[in-house]
Enzyme design. Structure first.
Site, PDB file in Angstrom:
ATOM      1  N   HIS A  26     -91.931 -70.264  51.173  1.00 28.66           N
ATOM      2  CA  HIS A  26     -92.091 -71.574  51.804  1.00 28.66           C
ATOM      3  C   HIS A  26     -92.142 -71.440  53.332  1.00 28.66           C
ATOM      4  O   HIS A  26     -92.870 -72.166  54.000  1.00 28.66           O
ATOM      5  CB  HIS A  26     -90.953 -72.516  51.376  1.00 28.66           C
ATOM      6  CG  HIS A  26     -91.009 -72.849  49.911  1.00 28.66           C
ATOM      7  ND1 HIS A  26     -91.531 -74.030  49.443  1.00 28.66           N
ATOM      8  CD2 HIS A  26     -90.668 -72.129  48.816  1.00 28.66           C
ATOM      9  CE1 HIS A  26     -91.486 -74.032  48.116  1.00 28.66           C
ATOM     10  NE2 HIS A  26     -90.962 -72.894  47.713  1.00 28.66           N
ATOM     11  N   ASP A 124     -92.353 -79.763  53.852  1.00 28.55           N
ATOM     12  CA  ASP A 124     -92.503 -78.912  52.671  1.00 28.55           C
ATOM     13  C   ASP A 124     -92.465 -79.779  51.406  1.00 28.55           C
ATOM     14  O   ASP A 124     -91.661 -80.722  51.310  1.00 28.55           O
ATOM     15  CB  ASP A 124     -91.365 -77.885  52.621  1.00 28.55           C
ATOM     16  CG  ASP A 124     -91.573 -76.858  51.523  1.00 28.55           C
ATOM     17  OD1 ASP A 124     -92.027 -75.753  51.840  1.00 28.55           O
ATOM     18  OD2 ASP A 124     -91.308 -77.177  50.329  1.00 28.55           O
TER      19      ASP A 124
HETATM   20  C1  G50 Z   1     -89.799 -72.647  40.912  1.00 24.30           C
HETATM   21  C2  G50 Z   1     -90.064 -73.035  39.619  1.00 24.30           C
HETATM   22  C3  G50 Z   1     -91.234 -73.743  39.357  1.00 24.30           C
HETATM   23  C4  G50 Z   1     -92.122 -74.057  40.382  1.00 24.30           C
HETATM   24  C5  G50 Z   1     -91.818 -73.658  41.712  1.00 24.30           C
HETATM   25  C6  G50 Z   1     -90.657 -72.960  41.963  1.00 24.30           C
HETATM   26  C7  G50 Z   1     -92.693 -73.982  42.904  1.00 24.30           C
HETATM   27  C8  G50 Z   1     -93.940 -74.742  42.813  1.00 24.30           C
HETATM   28  C9  G50 Z   1     -94.151 -75.529  44.076  1.00 24.30           C
HETATM   29  O1  G50 Z   1     -90.363 -72.586  43.221  1.00 24.30           O
HETATM   30  O2  G50 Z   1     -92.312 -73.653  43.973  1.00 24.30           O
HETATM   31  C10 G50 Z   1     -93.522 -76.873  43.984  1.00 24.30           C
HETATM   32  C11 G50 Z   1     -94.313 -77.940  43.631  1.00 24.30           C
HETATM   33  C12 G50 Z   1     -93.801 -79.231  43.590  1.00 24.30           C
HETATM   34  C13 G50 Z   1     -92.447 -79.463  43.877  1.00 24.30           C
HETATM   35  C14 G50 Z   1     -91.659 -78.388  44.208  1.00 24.30           C
HETATM   36  C15 G50 Z   1     -92.192 -77.070  44.261  1.00 24.30           C
HETATM   37  O3  G50 Z   1     -91.951 -80.704  43.839  1.00 24.30           O
HETATM   38  O4  G50 Z   1     -89.220 -72.739  38.629  1.00 24.30           O
HETATM   39  O5  G50 Z   1     -93.200 -74.737  40.085  1.00 24.30           O
END
Ligand code: G50
Length: 462
Positions: A26, A124
């Protein structure tokens, strides 16, 4: 810094605040966005949340700030979670996102005191349901930086329609997203099938809030996801979404600690080296580490293996020998190098000796592979990575290893890993396609040719 221009608006340097959450995946795109904005004459305030979770993140930020002294850092001190919330997940990053979200009311006074006043803020994706309540009363335009693929974004934006049926997760065999197609159950981030999980709760409230934002920024290219971008931009996926800006965030080079690795790479044949990394968060089991070691040796190619297993990280070289066994340790040392600390991945990937990338398909890794034109053997392990792996396969940048399960579900045998690595390294067509993607991407990314970034800054200047 500004150059003389006829139009007074071209002269103005918009002031943008960037609010990353946490995790290298991130922070990295935010720092790249900051660098791109600076090169286009913007003023940038970077809001960093403290305490920071890992040393690696702290290093990323401080090395960035020393390269770009013109960036203003605002340190944001977040509140600890109450014990009940702190027990809602074992994942330190999910907990950090939640603590930042719950502390954001403290950010109002920081934002309103910035001078000159902000023209925009970029938040973010993991924080957006909370940042919008701060920026709305202050009338600061707020943009989302989505840190994954456009395909994953299509799931996030369609999720509000969907989550009703996801709560009966046992019944779902696939999710059919208009304009995108079916995402099979096996590719859906596993925690989204557990509606009461902290991640699913956050994901839902973020998705529900997308429409309140002024724009969505995604670090992706037509060369990877043209069909998906089109379906999103025409509103086919979901209605009422704010404008989408796809920008190409250029990797910054010149990280530290890459010297020993690049010396070793210099001594290898062109396109002969396999680079293996599963990102900053993933810990493979000891059994899987052994099989991977065997697979790498069996592939017959020299390799750079970034080993991020925490259990191993804390220990010394002899313990690694304990994991691999003395015999395999010898073979591994003969054929490749094992790196346990942070490496500048782009610096490694762009070296002429590197011919293939075994990747977990964290989105930044996929973008970097496209940027350097290195073929990918996709081995997704968590979350959004299988959806990203589908993007890799669909674009022709690489292919999925096989039905290898989520992290820890399947023990993938060394034999199979070695075979798939060989396949990647020996596929001339794949290498050509990866090179084509790189050439096309380089034509559009790099400041002036990047329409998404230009449009965005134009909006902020107006
Ligand atoms: C962990 C997980 C599933 C997942 C992600 C994880 C993401 C995807 C990006 O970090 O980071 C994301 C999209 C929308 C949101 C938060 C994060 O609300 O187990 O998809």
């Amino acid at each position: 810094m500004s150059s003389p221009a006829a139009d007074a608006n071209d002269f103005r340097s918009p002031h943008v605040a960037l609010l990353p959450s946490s995790g290298a995946g991130h922070i990295t795109p935010f720092l790249r966005l900051a660098a791109s904005l600076l090169s286009q004459n913007c003023r940038v305030t970077l809001i960093t949340s403290h305490p920071i979770v890992t040393q690696a993140e702290s290093n990323l930020i401080s090395s960035f700030l020393s390269s770009f002294p013109q960036v203003t850092e605002k340190q944001f001190h977040i509140l600890p979670l109450d014990p009940a919330s702190a027990a809602s997940s074992k994942d330190p990053f999910f907990l950090q996102w939640e603590s930042i979200r719950r502390s954001l009311h403290l950010l109002s006074s920081i934002l309103s005191s910035l001078s000159p006043p902000l023209d925009a803020m970029v938040s973010d994706i993991t924080l957006i349901s909370s940042t919008i309540t701060i920026t709305k009363p202050l009338k600061i335009p707020n943009y989302v930086l989505f840190t994954s693929s456009a395909k994953m974004f299509s799931l996030a934006s369609y999720y509000s329609v969907l989550s009703e049926s996801l709560s009966d997760s046992t019944k779902i065999s696939e999710i059919n997203i208009p304009g995108i197609g079916a995402i099979p159950r096996s590719s859906i981030p596993p925690l989204l099938l557990v509606p009461e999980s902290l991640f699913a709760t956050m994901f839902k409230s973020n998705s529900d809030n997308l429409r309140q934002f002024d724009g969505i920024i995604i670090n992706t290219f037509d060369q990877l996801e043209s069909k998906t971008l089109k379906a999103l931009k025409t509103g086919e996926v979901a209605g009422g979404l704010p404008p989408l800006f796809n920008v190409g965030l250029i990797p910054r080079l010149g990280g530290e600690g890459a010297e020993a690795v690049s010396k070793w790479l210099d001594a290898q044949l062109a396109k002969s080296v396999v680079y293996v990394s599963f990102g900053s968060r993933t810990a493979l089991s000891r059994e899987q580490i052994r099989e991977l070691g065997e697979g790498l040796v069996k592939s017959g190619y020299p390799f750079i293996w970034v080993m991020k297993d925490k259990a191993v990280d804390k220990e010394d070289g002899e313990k690694l020998e304990g994991v691999l066994g003395a015999e395999m340790m010898e073979e591994v040392k003969e054929k490749g190098i094992v790196v346990k600390e942070w490496v500048d991945q782009v610096e490694v990937l762009r070296h002429n000796s590197v011919g293939g990338f075994v990747s977990h398909c964290g989105w930044n890794s996929v973008v970097e592979a496209a940027w350097v034109g290195v073929p990918v053997l996709a081995w997704p392990l968590h979350g959004d990575q299988r959806i990203n792996g589908e993007v890799v396969e669909g674009s022709g940048l690489g292919f999925m290893g096989g039905n290898w399960g989520w992290s820890g579900e399947v023990l993938v045998k060394g034999e199979e890993i070695g075979r798939r690595i060989k396949e990647m390294m020996e596929d001339e067509g794949l290498r050509l396609r990866a090179g084509e993607i790189r050439d096309e991407v380089r034509k559009v990314v790099g400041g002036t040719g990047d329409d998404g970034l230009k449009q965005l800054i134009q909006k902020w200047r107006a």
